[in-house]
Motif scaffolding. Structure first.
Motif, PDB file in Angstrom:
ATOM      1  N   TYR A  53       0.820  -1.190   0.000  1.00  0.00           N
ATOM      2  CA  TYR A  53       0.000   0.000   0.000  1.00  0.00           C
ATOM      3  C   TYR A  53       0.861   1.251   0.000  1.00  0.00           C
ATOM      4  N   TYR A  54       0.253   2.356  -0.359  1.00  0.00           N
ATOM      5  CA  TYR A  54       0.924   3.648  -0.360  1.00  0.00           C
ATOM      6  C   TYR A  54       0.111   4.601   0.507  1.00  0.00           C
ATOM      7  N   THR A  55       0.804   5.459   1.210  1.00  0.00           N
ATOM      8  CA  THR A  55       0.155   6.509   1.991  1.00  0.00           C
ATOM      9  C   THR A  55       1.028   7.757   1.936  1.00  0.00           C
ATOM     10  N   SER A  56       0.456   8.856   2.328  1.00  0.00           N
ATOM     11  CA  SER A  56       1.171  10.120   2.313  1.00  0.00           C
ATOM     12  C   SER A  56       1.407  10.574   3.750  1.00  0.00           C
ATOM     13  N   VAL A  57       2.637  11.000   4.038  1.00  0.00           N
ATOM     14  CA  VAL A  57       2.969  11.493   5.375  1.00  0.00           C
ATOM     15  C   VAL A  57       3.552  12.898   5.249  1.00  0.00           C
ATOM     16  N   GLN A  58       3.220  13.724   6.217  1.00  0.00           N
ATOM     17  CA  GLN A  58       3.769  15.077   6.214  1.00  0.00           C
ATOM     18  C   GLN A  58       5.156  15.055   6.849  1.00  0.00           C
ATOM     19  N   ILE A  59       6.053  15.810   6.247  1.00  0.00           N
ATOM     20  CA  ILE A  59       7.418  15.895   6.750  1.00  0.00           C
ATOM     21  C   ILE A  59       7.471  16.987   7.816  1.00  0.00           C
ATOM     22  N   HIS A  60       7.980  16.644   8.974  1.00  0.00           N
ATOM     23  CA  HIS A  60       8.085  17.580  10.091  1.00  0.00           C
ATOM     24  C   HIS A  60       9.518  18.097  10.190  1.00  0.00           C
ATOM     25  N   PRO A  61       9.710  19.246  10.839  1.00  0.00           N
ATOM     26  CA  PRO A  61      11.075  19.774  11.004  1.00  0.00           C
ATOM     27  C   PRO A  61      11.966  18.739  11.695  1.00  0.00           C
ATOM     28  N   GLY A  62      13.142  18.539  11.150  1.00  0.00           N
ATOM     29  CA  GLY A  62      14.098  17.587  11.715  1.00  0.00           C
ATOM     30  C   GLY A  62      13.977  16.181  11.143  1.00  0.00           C
ATOM     31  N   ASP A  63      12.893  15.887  10.396  1.00  0.00           N
ATOM     32  CA  ASP A  63      12.747  14.562   9.776  1.00  0.00           C
ATOM     33  C   ASP A  63      13.801  14.371   8.693  1.00  0.00           C
ATOM     34  N   THR A  64      14.290  13.171   8.585  1.00  0.00           N
ATOM     35  CA  THR A  64      15.190  12.811   7.494  1.00  0.00           C
ATOM     36  C   THR A  64      14.560  11.657   6.736  1.00  0.00           C
ATOM     37  N   LEU A  65      15.011  11.440   5.533  1.00  0.00           N
ATOM     38  CA  LEU A  65      14.508  10.326   4.743  1.00  0.00           C
ATOM     39  C   LEU A  65      14.804   9.009   5.460  1.00  0.00           C
ATOM     40  N   TRP A  66      15.960   8.942   6.099  1.00  0.00           N
ATOM     41  CA  TRP A  66      16.341   7.751   6.859  1.00  0.00           C
ATOM     42  C   TRP A  66      15.354   7.492   8.001  1.00  0.00           C
ATOM     43  N   ASP A  67      14.980   8.546   8.735  1.00  0.00           N
ATOM     44  CA  ASP A  67      14.029   8.390   9.840  1.00  0.00           C
ATOM     45  C   ASP A  67      12.697   7.832   9.352  1.00  0.00           C
ATOM     46  N   ILE A  68      12.199   8.410   8.278  1.00  0.00           N
ATOM     47  CA  ILE A  68      10.905   7.970   7.738  1.00  0.00           C
ATOM     48  C   ILE A  68      11.020   6.552   7.200  1.00  0.00           C
ATOM     49  N   ALA A  69      12.098   6.263   6.499  1.00  0.00           N
ATOM     50  CA  ALA A  69      12.300   4.919   5.957  1.00  0.00           C
ATOM     51  C   ALA A  69      12.385   3.889   7.077  1.00  0.00           C
ATOM     52  N   SER A  70      13.098   4.219   8.148  1.00  0.00           N
ATOM     53  CA  SER A  70      13.234   3.251   9.243  1.00  0.00           C
ATOM     54  C   SER A  70      11.915   3.044   9.981  1.00  0.00           C
ATOM     55  N   GLU A  71      11.035   4.017   9.912  1.00  0.00           N
ATOM     56  CA  GLU A  71       9.715   3.876  10.549  1.00  0.00           C
ATOM     57  C   GLU A  71       8.812   2.929   9.753  1.00  0.00           C
ATOM     58  N   TYR A  72       8.920   2.951   8.431  1.00  0.00           N
ATOM     59  CA  TYR A  72       8.027   2.166   7.586  1.00  0.00           C
ATOM     60  C   TYR A  72       8.651   0.887   7.034  1.00  0.00           C
ATOM     61  N   CYS A  73       9.956   0.766   7.072  1.00  0.00           N
ATOM     62  CA  CYS A  73      10.635  -0.423   6.542  1.00  0.00           C
ATOM     63  C   CYS A  73      10.669  -1.517   7.606  1.00  0.00           C
ATOM     64  N   ASP A  74      10.369  -2.744   7.198  1.00  0.00           N
ATOM     65  CA  ASP A  74      10.320  -3.869   8.127  1.00  0.00           C
ATOM     66  C   ASP A  74      11.693  -4.337   8.585  1.00  0.00           C
ATOM     67  N   SER A  75      12.681  -4.225   7.724  1.00  0.00           N
ATOM     68  CA  SER A  75      13.987  -4.809   8.002  1.00  0.00           C
ATOM     69  C   SER A  75      15.090  -3.765   7.892  1.00  0.00           C
ATOM     70  N   SER A  76      15.932  -3.713   8.898  1.00  0.00           N
ATOM     71  CA  SER A  76      17.026  -2.739   8.868  1.00  0.00           C
ATOM     72  C   SER A  76      18.031  -3.059   7.761  1.00  0.00           C
ATOM     73  N   GLU A  77      18.101  -4.326   7.329  1.00  0.00           N
ATOM     74  CA  GLU A  77      19.017  -4.696   6.247  1.00  0.00           C
ATOM     75  C   GLU A  77      18.533  -4.157   4.905  1.00  0.00           C
ATOM     76  N   GLN A  78      17.235  -3.905   4.778  1.00  0.00           N
ATOM     77  CA  GLN A  78      16.672  -3.473   3.499  1.00  0.00           C
ATOM     78  C   GLN A  78      16.391  -1.981   3.453  1.00  0.00           C
ATOM     79  N   ILE A  79      16.835  -1.243   4.428  1.00  0.00           N
ATOM     80  CA  ILE A  79      16.487   0.180   4.513  1.00  0.00           C
ATOM     81  C   ILE A  79      17.043   0.982   3.339  1.00  0.00           C
ATOM     82  N   GLN A  80      18.246   0.656   2.869  1.00  0.00           N
ATOM     83  CA  GLN A  80      18.812   1.373   1.714  1.00  0.00           C
ATOM     84  C   GLN A  80      17.950   1.155   0.469  1.00  0.00           C
ATOM     85  N   GLU A  81      17.505  -0.075   0.270  1.00  0.00           N
ATOM     86  CA  GLU A  81      16.644  -0.387  -0.870  1.00  0.00           C
ATOM     87  C   GLU A  81      15.304   0.341  -0.741  1.00  0.00           C
TER      88      GLU A  81
END
Length: 107
Positions: free
Chosen positions: A47-75
């Protein structure tokens, strides 16, 4: 009455038919079990959803919140950049980011 004995040829055909029936039923059962195993291993729905970016958010932070596996976070980050048409990891507060998530539940 005299009992008529079957010829060895007819008896062998009967034994062969029973053997073939057993073999076919075993193969059919194995196919059903394999199909059931694949159904249990079905990947979750994407599924796809839209999230608002807050001050201080990084792409890494958002990815780590939604990605199931830390090994696949770069992908996962690569996929986020692609679907959001980002040229780099830079994101800006106040904007929205489309993220991918997976669920076992069909919605």
């Amino acid at each position: 009455m005299q009992r008529r004995e079957r010829s060895p040829r007819i008896r062998n055909k009967g034994i062969l038919m029973i053997g073939m029936l057993i073999l076919v039923s075993q193969l059919f059962f194995k196919v059903l079990v394999k199909a059931d195993d694949r159904r249990e291993e079905a990947p979750p729905y994407k599924y796809y959803t839209s999230v608002q970016i807050h001050p201080g958010d990084t792409l890494w932070d958002i990815a780590s919140e939604y990605c199931d596996s830390s090994e696949q976070i770069q992908e996962y980050m690569r996929e986020l950049r692609q679907i959001n048409r980002l040229k780099s990891d830079a994101i800006h507060a106040g904007r929205y980011l489309t993220v991918v998530y997976y669920s076992e539940e069909y919605k």
